[in-house]
Design a protein around this motif. Structure first.
Motif, mmCIF file in Angstrom:
data_model
loop_
_atom_site.group_PDB
_atom_site.id
_atom_site.type_symbol
_atom_site.label_atom_id
_atom_site.label_comp_id
_atom_site.label_asym_id
_atom_site.label_seq_id
_atom_site.Cartn_x
_atom_site.Cartn_y
_atom_site.Cartn_z
ATOM 1 N N VAL A 20 48.530 45.137 14.499
ATOM 2 C CA VAL A 20 47.304 45.081 15.625
ATOM 3 C C VAL A 20 46.972 46.748 15.289
ATOM 4 N N GLU A 21 48.582 47.558 15.450
ATOM 5 C CA GLU A 21 48.158 48.772 14.693
ATOM 6 C C GLU A 21 46.974 49.210 14.042
ATOM 7 N N LEU A 22 47.405 48.715 12.718
ATOM 8 C CA LEU A 22 46.787 49.408 11.463
ATOM 9 C C LEU A 22 45.590 49.016 11.964
ATOM 10 N N ALA A 23 44.678 48.306 12.292
ATOM 11 C CA ALA A 23 43.656 46.840 12.424
ATOM 12 C C ALA A 23 42.751 48.361 12.939
ATOM 13 N N ASP A 24 40.921 48.470 12.591
ATOM 14 C CA ASP A 24 40.292 48.747 13.921
ATOM 15 C C ASP A 24 39.604 47.432 14.692
ATOM 16 N N THR A 25 40.029 46.716 14.609
ATOM 17 C CA THR A 25 39.017 45.686 15.338
ATOM 18 C C THR A 25 40.369 44.060 15.215
ATOM 19 N N VAL A 26 40.569 43.619 16.404
ATOM 20 C CA VAL A 26 41.850 42.779 16.851
ATOM 21 C C VAL A 26 40.953 41.844 17.619
ATOM 22 N N SER A 27 41.101 40.492 17.612
ATOM 23 C CA SER A 27 40.271 39.608 18.467
ATOM 24 C C SER A 27 41.817 38.784 18.509
ATOM 25 N N GLU A 28 41.640 38.880 19.915
ATOM 26 C CA GLU A 28 42.693 37.126 20.028
ATOM 27 C C GLU A 28 42.555 36.132 21.371
ATOM 28 N N ILE A 29 42.431 35.073 20.072
ATOM 29 C CA ILE A 29 41.833 33.759 20.580
ATOM 30 C C ILE A 29 42.770 32.751 20.802
ATOM 31 N N ASN A 30 42.321 33.190 22.849
ATOM 32 C CA ASN A 30 43.622 32.301 23.331
ATOM 33 C C ASN A 30 43.104 30.800 24.051
ATOM 34 N N PRO A 31 43.685 30.088 24.049
ATOM 35 C CA PRO A 31 42.976 28.836 24.662
ATOM 36 C C PRO A 31 43.308 28.275 25.467
ATOM 37 N N VAL A 32 41.795 28.167 26.440
ATOM 38 C CA VAL A 32 41.666 27.999 28.166
ATOM 39 C C VAL A 32 41.967 26.616 27.296
ATOM 40 N N LYS A 33 40.987 25.383 27.236
ATOM 41 C CA LYS A 33 41.252 24.076 26.703
ATOM 42 C C LYS A 33 41.084 23.413 25.550
ATOM 43 N N HIS A 34 41.655 22.453 24.907
ATOM 44 C CA HIS A 34 41.487 21.757 23.450
ATOM 45 C C HIS A 34 41.636 20.037 23.584
ATOM 46 N N ALA A 35 40.611 20.264 22.896
ATOM 47 C CA ALA A 35 40.536 18.457 23.380
ATOM 48 C C ALA A 35 41.862 17.924 23.125
ATOM 49 N N TYR A 36 42.301 18.474 21.652
ATOM 50 C CA TYR A 36 43.553 17.536 21.419
ATOM 51 C C TYR A 36 44.520 16.964 22.856
ATOM 52 N N ALA A 37 44.257 18.135 23.858
ATOM 53 C CA ALA A 37 45.244 17.937 25.088
ATOM 54 C C ALA A 37 44.736 16.434 25.114
ATOM 55 N N ALA A 38 43.813 16.412 25.748
ATOM 56 C CA ALA A 38 42.581 15.164 26.054
ATOM 57 C C ALA A 38 42.795 14.147 25.533
ATOM 58 N N GLY A 39 43.704 13.805 24.308
ATOM 59 C CA GLY A 39 43.784 12.996 22.950
ATOM 60 C C GLY A 39 42.619 12.586 22.353
ATOM 61 N N ILE A 40 42.102 13.885 22.211
ATOM 62 C CA ILE A 40 40.679 13.847 21.161
ATOM 63 C C ILE A 40 41.109 13.773 19.748
ATOM 64 N N GLY A 41 41.118 13.730 18.167
ATOM 65 C CA GLY A 41 41.435 13.964 17.435
ATOM 66 C C GLY A 41 41.025 15.171 16.877
ATOM 67 N N ALA A 42 41.626 15.690 15.485
ATOM 68 C CA ALA A 42 40.798 16.488 15.305
ATOM 69 C C ALA A 42 39.225 15.681 14.333
ATOM 70 N N GLN A 43 38.300 16.461 14.238
ATOM 71 C CA GLN A 43 37.580 15.578 13.408
ATOM 72 C C GLN A 43 36.728 16.772 12.606
ATOM 73 N N THR A 44 36.045 15.475 11.522
ATOM 74 C CA THR A 44 35.318 16.402 10.254
ATOM 75 C C THR A 44 34.308 17.128 11.087
ATOM 76 N N GLY A 45 34.298 17.700 10.372
ATOM 77 C CA GLY A 45 32.802 19.336 10.410
ATOM 78 C C GLY A 45 32.993 19.546 11.564
ATOM 79 N N ILE A 46 34.116 19.293 12.816
ATOM 80 C CA ILE A 46 34.789 19.708 13.583
ATOM 81 C C ILE A 46 36.095 21.125 13.539
ATOM 82 N N GLU A 47 37.155 20.237 12.684
ATOM 83 C CA GLU A 47 38.383 20.665 12.444
ATOM 84 C C GLU A 47 38.799 21.222 10.715
ATOM 85 N N TYR A 48 37.486 20.194 9.705
ATOM 86 C CA TYR A 48 38.093 20.352 8.819
ATOM 87 C C TYR A 48 36.996 19.724 8.161
#
Length: 204
Positions: A176-204
């Motif tokens: 992080v110290e060496l990098a020029d640009t750092v983006s931290e992506i943190n979860p607010v909501k995720h469909a998996y928590a609502a019981g929605i599994g990974a989907q083709t074209g979205i997760e893989y």
């Protein structure tokens, strides 16, 4: 027809936007031309690899040469991004054993990561690429499978116009110290928590 809440939101936003416009001053001392950036996408949220892939598409559209090394996905993986990169003729390598946290042979996982880094290092040192993505590379660094001092030396010695993108959770503080640009992506909501599994074209 606009509801009252939307009308109030619009009015407040217009005042803020106009104030920002009126107070805008161009930042001085900004360099022009290309300078190689070290970009890190980290955090526990969804989208780190996706953002790196989007950057590859943008770079490719501008005629830059790109290459991706994926440190968790195995060499035969054919997810949506691989099909797109095949169609565009963009080189990539799957260097891992799928999902390291499910591995039954962690010593082998470590050896695969070290071998993958040797390949990525060679590509960086050739100077032939404009942008190289080290996808999920934070994990080999975090686990001590690849020595940070060696990675740091290679990144610092690379062609000054080469961009490098590193993705994955738990980026080392040194990275992080060496990098020029750092983006931290943190979860607010995720469909998996609502019981929605990974989907083709979205997760893989």
């Amino acid at each position: 027809m606009t509801d009252d809440a939307t009308a109030a939101r619009r009015e407040a936003a217009m005042r803020e936007l106009q104030a920002d416009r009126d107070n805008y001053k161009k930042t001085e001392g900004i360099t022009k031309g290309r300078r190689g950036l070290l970009i890190v996408n980290t955090g526990k949220g969804k989208g780190k690899t996706t953002a790196a892939l989007g950057l590859m598409m943008r770079a490719h559209g501008r005629g830059l040469t790109t290459r991706m090394f994926q440190f968790l996905k195995h060499e035969n993986a054919k997810f949506g991004e691989h099909r797109t990169m095949d169609a565009l003729g963009l080189p990539y390598e799957g260097l891992g054993d799928g999902f390291t946290w499910r591995s039954r042979d962690l010593d082998n996982s470590a050896e695969m990561a070290a071998h993958g880094w040797a390949l990525a290092r060679a590509a960086i040192e050739t100077g032939e690429y404009d942008l190289i993505v080290l996808d999920e590379f934070t994990y080999p660094l975090k686990f001590g499978w690849v020595p940070w001092p060696e990675v740091e030396a290679v990144l610092k010695a690379r062609d000054p116009k080469m961009h490098v993108v590193i993705t994955g959770r738990d980026a080392l503080p040194e990275l992080v110290e060496l990098a020029d640009t750092v983006s931290e992506i943190n979860p607010v909501k995720h469909a998996y928590a609502a019981g929605i599994g990974a989907q083709t074209g979205i997760e893989y």
